[in-house]
Design a protein around this motif. Structure first.
Motif, PDB file in Angstrom:
ATOM      1  N   MET A 123      30.807  40.874  37.115  1.00  0.00           N
ATOM      2  CA  MET A 123      32.135  40.467  37.561  1.00  0.00           C
ATOM      3  C   MET A 123      32.962  41.651  38.043  1.00  0.00           C
ATOM      4  O   MET A 123      33.743  41.530  38.991  1.00  0.00           O
ATOM      5  N   GLN A 124      32.791  42.821  37.424  1.00  0.00           N
ATOM      6  CA  GLN A 124      33.554  43.991  37.864  1.00  0.00           C
ATOM      7  C   GLN A 124      33.184  44.379  39.298  1.00  0.00           C
ATOM      8  O   GLN A 124      34.063  44.697  40.100  1.00  0.00           O
ATOM      9  N   ILE A 144      44.720  44.827  40.202  1.00  0.00           N
ATOM     10  CA  ILE A 144      45.476  43.770  40.863  1.00  0.00           C
ATOM     11  C   ILE A 144      44.720  42.437  40.849  1.00  0.00           C
ATOM     12  O   ILE A 144      45.313  41.365  40.946  1.00  0.00           O
ATOM     13  N   PHE A 145      43.403  42.502  40.710  1.00  0.00           N
ATOM     14  CA  PHE A 145      42.575  41.295  40.558  1.00  0.00           C
ATOM     15  C   PHE A 145      42.210  41.026  39.092  1.00  0.00           C
ATOM     16  O   PHE A 145      42.174  39.881  38.641  1.00  0.00           O
ATOM     17  N   GLN A 146      41.910  42.109  38.379  1.00  0.00           N
ATOM     18  CA  GLN A 146      41.410  41.943  37.017  1.00  0.00           C
ATOM     19  C   GLN A 146      42.453  41.391  36.052  1.00  0.00           C
ATOM     20  O   GLN A 146      42.143  40.556  35.197  1.00  0.00           O
ATOM     21  N   ILE A 147      43.709  41.826  36.189  1.00  0.00           N
ATOM     22  CA  ILE A 147      44.762  41.348  35.273  1.00  0.00           C
ATOM     23  C   ILE A 147      45.059  39.862  35.505  1.00  0.00           C
ATOM     24  O   ILE A 147      45.048  39.069  34.541  1.00  0.00           O
ATOM     25  N   PRO A 148      45.327  39.403  36.748  1.00  0.00           N
ATOM     26  CA  PRO A 148      45.541  37.961  36.947  1.00  0.00           C
ATOM     27  C   PRO A 148      44.320  37.121  36.571  1.00  0.00           C
ATOM     28  O   PRO A 148      44.469  36.002  36.068  1.00  0.00           O
ATOM     29  N   TYR A 149      43.123  37.678  36.819  1.00  0.00           N
ATOM     30  CA  TYR A 149      41.913  36.950  36.445  1.00  0.00           C
ATOM     31  C   TYR A 149      41.834  36.745  34.935  1.00  0.00           C
ATOM     32  O   TYR A 149      41.481  35.649  34.450  1.00  0.00           O
TER      33      TYR A 149
END
Length: 206
Positions: A123-124, A144-149
């Protein structure tokens, strides 16, 4: 109508040890008032120590009981043919250390499961690739993607299970509740078939 009784056995009831069960406890009935009062007081079963935690009462037993005590009566049965009686002993208080231990095991077990799954599907790398495609830059940690995800993952689990702690989000059952309901139905059918002595007859019983 005055000598006719309509009976529908309840699917499952809970009782305390040594409790006496009357017909009104295990069945819904429709009859004229004097007949209803007479039938309601009929003793069906007395719970004892040998019964353990489950008892199955067949509708034929109920019909036999009624005809023996109230002659010249027409009986119309509806619904299930057995009622499952669950003997519930006095509940013990939940041990706080045990509760905490189970909670920690489930929490860290679920966390490890999610992390291992994301590692298996890389996923990373997916987030890094999406970030590179959109921005044209390379970032080893595209927060910016990992936190909302991560936030969306938690919210998705809340919506999936339809519960926030003890609060239900809407009236629809969650998939877990549906599975538990189906499991309970299968368990009840098994108990009704295997613990009801009238439903099966072995060759040694003749």
């Amino acid at each position: 109508m005055e000598r006719t009784v309509y009976i529908r056995l309840r699917h499952r009831i809970q009782v305390r040890p040594h409790e006496t069960l009357f017909l009104k406890d295990i069945a819904q009935m429709i009859a004229d008032e004097p007949l209803y009062e007479q039938l309601s007081k009929l003793k069906v079963y007395g719970v004892s120590e040998k019964d353990r935690n489950r008892i199955v009462i067949d509708v034929m037993m109920i019909i036999r009981l009624i005809t023996e005590n109230v002659p010249d009566i027409e009986i119309q049965t509806q619904g299930p043919s057995q009622v499952i009686i669950e003997v519930v002993a006095q509940k013990r208080k939940v041990s706080q250390p045990l509760f905490l231990l189970v909670w920690l095991l489930l929490f860290f077990g679920a966390a490890l499961t999610i992390m291992n799954f994301h590692e298996d599907v890389s996923m990373q790398r997916v987030h890094q690739r999406i970030y590179t495609i959109i921005t044209g830059e390379v970032d080893a940690k595209p927060l910016i993607f990992q936190i909302p995800y991560s936030i969306g993952l938690g919210l998705g689990m809340i919506l999936f299970f339809n519960h926030l702690f003890k609060k239900r989000l809407n009236e629809e059952p969650s998939p877990l509740e549906v599975e538990m309901f189906n499991y309970q139905l299968d368990l009840d059918n098994y108990v009704a078939m295997n613990e009801n002595k009238e439903s099966m007859k072995n060759i040694d019983d003749r």
